[in-house]
Design an enzyme around this catalytic site. Structure first.
Site, PDB file in Angstrom:
ATOM      1  N   THR A  18       0.829  -1.207   0.000  1.00  0.00           N
ATOM      2  CA  THR A  18       0.000   0.000   0.000  1.00  0.00           C
ATOM      3  C   THR A  18       0.862   1.256   0.000  1.00  0.00           C
ATOM      4  OG1 THR A  18      -1.429  -1.262   1.487  1.00  0.00           O
ATOM      5  CG2 THR A  18      -2.038   1.016   1.089  1.00  0.00           C
ATOM      6  N   ARG A  22       7.766  -2.492   2.796  1.00  0.00           N
ATOM      7  CA  ARG A  22       7.836  -2.470   4.253  1.00  0.00           C
ATOM      8  C   ARG A  22       8.157  -3.866   4.765  1.00  0.00           C
ATOM      9  NH1 ARG A  22       3.219   1.077   7.068  1.00  0.00           N
ATOM     10  NH2 ARG A  22       3.806   2.408   5.346  1.00  0.00           N
ATOM     11  N   SER A 113       6.149   4.333   8.451  1.00  0.00           N
ATOM     12  CA  SER A 113       4.983   5.090   8.903  1.00  0.00           C
ATOM     13  C   SER A 113       4.644   4.863  10.368  1.00  0.00           C
ATOM     14  CB  SER A 113       3.798   4.774   7.999  1.00  0.00           C
ATOM     15  OG  SER A 113       2.746   5.654   8.276  1.00  0.00           O
ATOM     16  N   HIS A 114       3.435   4.353  10.629  1.00  0.00           N
ATOM     17  CA  HIS A 114       2.956   4.205  11.999  1.00  0.00           C
ATOM     18  C   HIS A 114       3.439   2.899  12.638  1.00  0.00           C
ATOM     19  CE1 HIS A 114       0.480   2.228   9.132  1.00  0.00           C
ATOM     20  NE2 HIS A 114       0.054   1.424  10.068  1.00  0.00           N
ATOM     21  N   LYS A 126       9.891   4.232   0.597  1.00  0.00           N
ATOM     22  CA  LYS A 126       8.871   4.644  -0.365  1.00  0.00           C
ATOM     23  C   LYS A 126       9.575   5.444  -1.453  1.00  0.00           C
ATOM     24  CE  LYS A 126       6.350   6.812   3.052  1.00  0.00           C
ATOM     25  NZ  LYS A 126       5.167   7.471   3.643  1.00  0.00           N
ATOM     26  N   ASP A 277       1.675  10.654  13.021  1.00  0.00           N
ATOM     27  CA  ASP A 277       2.313   9.336  13.043  1.00  0.00           C
ATOM     28  C   ASP A 277       3.816   9.418  12.787  1.00  0.00           C
ATOM     29  OD1 ASP A 277       2.233   9.973  10.346  1.00  0.00           O
ATOM     30  OD2 ASP A 277       1.944   7.891   9.723  1.00  0.00           O
ATOM     31  N   THR A 344      -7.597   1.943  -1.492  1.00  0.00           N
ATOM     32  CA  THR A 344      -6.792   2.355  -0.341  1.00  0.00           C
ATOM     33  C   THR A 344      -5.369   2.693  -0.765  1.00  0.00           C
ATOM     34  OG1 THR A 344      -8.108   1.004   1.142  1.00  0.00           O
ATOM     35  CG2 THR A 344      -5.863   1.501   1.849  1.00  0.00           C
ATOM     36  N   GLU A 364      -9.889   6.716   5.854  1.00  0.00           N
ATOM     37  CA  GLU A 364     -10.373   6.403   7.201  1.00  0.00           C
ATOM     38  C   GLU A 364      -9.238   6.153   8.188  1.00  0.00           C
ATOM     39  OE1 GLU A 364      -9.634   3.170   8.375  1.00  0.00           O
ATOM     40  OE2 GLU A 364      -8.675   2.831   6.423  1.00  0.00           O
ATOM     41  N   SER A 365      -8.042   5.868   7.671  1.00  0.00           N
ATOM     42  CA  SER A 365      -6.906   5.528   8.522  1.00  0.00           C
ATOM     43  C   SER A 365      -6.179   6.764   9.033  1.00  0.00           C
ATOM     44  CB  SER A 365      -5.947   4.639   7.734  1.00  0.00           C
ATOM     45  OG  SER A 365      -5.598   5.289   6.516  1.00  0.00           O
ATOM     46  N   LYS A 376      -0.678  12.582   2.042  1.00  0.00           N
ATOM     47  CA  LYS A 376      -1.493  13.047   3.147  1.00  0.00           C
ATOM     48  C   LYS A 376      -0.585  13.836   4.081  1.00  0.00           C
ATOM     49  CE  LYS A 376      -1.391   8.402   5.273  1.00  0.00           C
ATOM     50  NZ  LYS A 376      -0.909   7.499   4.206  1.00  0.00           N
ATOM     51  N   ARG A 496      -8.705  -6.407   7.745  1.00  0.00           N
ATOM     52  CA  ARG A 496      -9.411  -5.208   8.199  1.00  0.00           C
ATOM     53  C   ARG A 496     -10.891  -5.369   7.860  1.00  0.00           C
ATOM     54  NH1 ARG A 496      -5.068  -2.385   9.620  1.00  0.00           N
ATOM     55  NH2 ARG A 496      -3.422  -1.840   8.141  1.00  0.00           N
TER      56      ARG A 496
HETATM   57  C1  VG1 Z   1      -2.800   1.433   5.691  1.00  0.00           C
HETATM   58  C2  VG1 Z   1      -4.069   2.249   5.661  1.00  0.00           C
HETATM   59  C3  VG1 Z   1      -4.136   3.055   4.375  1.00  0.00           C
HETATM   60  C4  VG1 Z   1      -2.876   3.911   4.246  1.00  0.00           C
HETATM   61  C5  VG1 Z   1      -1.642   3.049   4.367  1.00  0.00           C
HETATM   62  C6  VG1 Z   1      -0.375   3.874   4.379  1.00  0.00           C
HETATM   63  O1  VG1 Z   1      -2.783   0.524   4.610  1.00  0.00           O
HETATM   64  O2  VG1 Z   1      -5.197   1.423   5.777  1.00  0.00           O
HETATM   65  O3  VG1 Z   1      -5.290   3.842   4.382  1.00  0.00           O
HETATM   66  O4  VG1 Z   1      -2.856   4.573   3.012  1.00  0.00           O
HETATM   67  O5  VG1 Z   1      -1.680   2.298   5.578  1.00  0.00           O
HETATM   68  O6  VG1 Z   1      -0.401   4.831   5.406  1.00  0.00           O
HETATM   69  P1  VG1 Z   1      -3.199  -1.025   4.762  1.00  0.00           P
HETATM   70  O7  VG1 Z   1      -2.925  -1.647   3.403  1.00  0.00           O
HETATM   71  O8  VG1 Z   1      -2.359  -1.583   5.867  1.00  0.00           O
HETATM   72  O9  VG1 Z   1      -4.632  -1.020   5.132  1.00  0.00           O
HETATM   73  V1  VG1 Z   1       1.047   5.396   6.071  1.00  0.00           V
HETATM   74  O10 VG1 Z   1       0.701   6.535   7.170  1.00  0.00           O
HETATM   75  O11 VG1 Z   1       1.859   4.071   6.064  1.00  0.00           O
HETATM   76  O12 VG1 Z   1       1.919   6.121   4.805  1.00  0.00           O
HETATM   77 CO    CO Z   2       2.368   7.577   7.741  1.00  0.00          CO
END
Ligand code: VG1
Ligand code: CO
Length: 543
Positions: A18, A22, A113-114, A126, A277, A344, A364-365, A376, A496
């Site tokens: 996504t 990672r 990310s998070h 990325k 995050d 997504t 939504e995340s 974002k 999910r």
């Molecule tokens: C998650 C979220 C998605 C978001 C992605 C990257 O992906 O659901 O909405 O775009 O993380 O966010 P997944 O495939 O695990 O549902 V971040 O803050 O990593 O750049």
């Molecule tokens: Co992030």
């Protein structure tokens, strides 16, 4: 500069998900692993010769080492210039901005990310394209193909570059420009928002807590909120980026930002609570006693955007990811503008933003953003909220409840089932998929299925088709359940389950969320036979 050409074998599984590639940090630290992926990325974009890039990361463990490797590989591959954040730091939105501002050929953002950081936690890479946005699917598939055919990579034989001092420094023929990570980002924010109005808001006694979660937004939030907008010092907490994020999950939601949530639900709560995050692209917004769901926040920001200078002439359209609630669709309808439902991941918003079809996007995340960058942007969302609060002079809770009153409400919750054995998760998804065509008309937990399908997206700008983007089941009475597998996990599979119950304008918008979603949850569990497939129905995380 001496260039070393290293023979390398292909590595299985270097497939961007996504949001980039990672994996566990130790996987990235295996000899050749990071190098393979970087070289494959250069190969996928037609080489790095004479190109320019932005490089930075969220400060997590292995960030600095990875950046040194990328710099040496960029130099060995003939890149002309690389712009790097001082001490290797750049938030994701700031990197996106630097790519656009300097017209570079793209950039590398080092972050998971998070996800937690540390040698036993997660790392990620990325690649963003020249529009500043995450590599679109046609590029990520080229990158993946390149990882399967690669047989060598190139790296400069050189010592590490000192990235602590601003200015230019050569690496062979290549120039490295070390920039303040915050400066241009802050300048951009000043063009978008009414900083004087927000300064006056803080001067009037408005209180806030911003929790940077020991991650990358600390320096950004401190400089912008405290030093520039004159919020009292101490407004930003956990403001120093740490390699392990203080051993927490830098994930801004009620579960992982619990201390902020506790404060906001107490009688010491400030007027606004916010968090971001690991890499600074997500946001959480909490009013005194009221958590604002990301889907609602998107809708409210879109409905009030015209109060900020950036959007004084209105917005062109709104895009949301498919699992995000339809709250923002209601706003688009009322404003008479286009709305879009995308798969997504932020990469799907890029074309719509580039084409000027949408101005504001969200997921939504906890991701919200606009056309100022192609990612974002956590702090941007917080500043837009502040700008709106400065103009409306109402509480967060009043703004939210008035919004429901005016537009109706979409009760919403996401349930995550983590670390499920992949074969079990896939078997459950396959079984739901096989049932989809027969579901319409069936009754489950008192709800009648209206339609069921697997989401695929035809990009209206470039005509590309993205399939298998989640299973969605709509029920009579405005309920919806969506199942999808995460593309950002690093261990087993994460299922999910997204639940939604729409209440039209004039309906009861004051129920407890989990109560409002009880029937659709029951129906989703029945249809998926989750208990049978994975042996449990209790999620690890509910947001
Ligand atoms: C998650 C979220 C998605 C978001 C992605 C990257 O992906 O659901 O909405 O775009 O993380 O966010 P997944 O495939 O695990 O549902 V971040 O803050 O990593 O750049
Ligand atoms: Co992030």
């Amino acid at each position: 500069m001496k260039v070393e050409t290293v023979r390398t074998a292909t590595i299985n599984g270097q497939k961007p998900g996504t949001s980039g590639l990672r994996k566990k940090t130790r996987v990235f630290m295996e000899p050749g692993y990071l190098e393979n992926f970087i070289q494959a990325t250069f190969n996928a974009i037609g080489g790095a010769q004479d190109k320019t890039f932005v490089v930075g990361g969220d400060g997590r463990y292995f960030n600095r080492e990875a950046i040194q490797t990328i710099l040496k590989m960029a130099a060995a591959n003939g890149a002309r210039q690389v712009i790097v954040g001082q001490n290797s730091i750049l938030s994701t939105p700031a990197a996106s901005h630097l790519i656009r501002l300097n017209g570079t050929d793209g950039g590398f953002i080092l972050s998971a990310s998070h996800n937690p950081g540390g040698i036993d936690e997660d790392f990620g890479v990325k690649f963003n394209a020249e529009n500043g946005g995450p590599a679109p699917e046609k590029l990520t598939s080229k990158m993946f193909d390149a990882t399967t055919t690669i047989d060598h990579y190139k790296i400069a034989e050189a010592g590490d570059v000192d990235l602590s001092t601003l200015g230019e420094t050569p690496l062979g023929e290549m120039t490295i420009q070390i920039v303040d990570p915050v400066e241009s980002y802050k300048a951009l924010m000043e063009t978008l928002f009414d900083f004087d109005a927000i300064r006056a808001l803080f001067a009037s006694g408005f209180t806030m807590r911003f929790d940077a979660m020991h991650a990358v937004t600390g320096p950004y939030a401190t400089e912008i909120l405290e030093n520039t907008l004159e919020a009292p010092s101490g407004t930003v907490v956990n403001g120093t980026p740490l390699e392990d994020f203080g051993k927490g999950h830098p994930d801004p939601n009620p579960i992982w930002a619990k201390s902020l949530m506790d404060l906001m639900m107490s009688n010491q709560a400030p007027d606004l609570g916010a968090a971001s995050d690991g890499d600074g692209d997500r946001n959480m917004i909490v009013g005194r006693g009221l958590y604002v769901t990301p889907s609602d926040s998107l809708a409210i920001l879109a409905a009030n955007a015209h109060l900020a200078p950036a959007f004084k002439d209105g917005i062109a359209g709104i895009a949301r990811s498919m699992p995000t609630s339809a709250a923002s669709d209601r706003v688009a309808e009322k404003l008479g503008i286009e709305s879009f439902e995308t798969p997504t991941g932020w990469k799907f918003f890029g074309n719509l933003l580039d084409a000027g079809r949408v101005t504001i996007c969200g997921e939504e995340s906890a991701g919200t953003g606009a056309n100022h960058v192609r990612e974002k942007d956590g702090l941007w969302a917080v500043l837009l909220w502040l700008n709106i609060l400065a103009v409306r002079k109402e509480s967060v809770a009043d703004i939210v409840t008035n919004h429901w009153h005016r537009f109706g409400r979409n009760y919403y919750s996401r349930l995550d089932f983590e670390d499920v054995p992949s074969d079990q998760a896939n078997a459950m998804i396959d079984s739901i998929r096989a049932k989809l065509t027969d579901l319409a008309g069936q009754e489950h937990a008192g709800l009648t299925v209206v339609s069921a399908d697997e989401f695929s997206y035809l990009d209206p700008v470039d005509g590309s088709l993205s399939e298998n983007q989640g299973l969605r089941i709509a029920f009579s009475g405005g309920a919806r359940a969506v199942f999808r597998l995460s593309g950002t996990g690093t261990q087993g599979a994460t299922i999910r389950l997204y639940l939604e119950q729409a209440v039209e304008q004039g309906g009861d918008t004051q129920q407890n969320t989990q109560d409002a979603l009880k029937d659709v949850l029951q129906a989703a569990l029945e249809i998926s036979e989750m208990e049978t497939f994975i042996g449990r129905t209790q999620p690890d995380v509910t947001t």
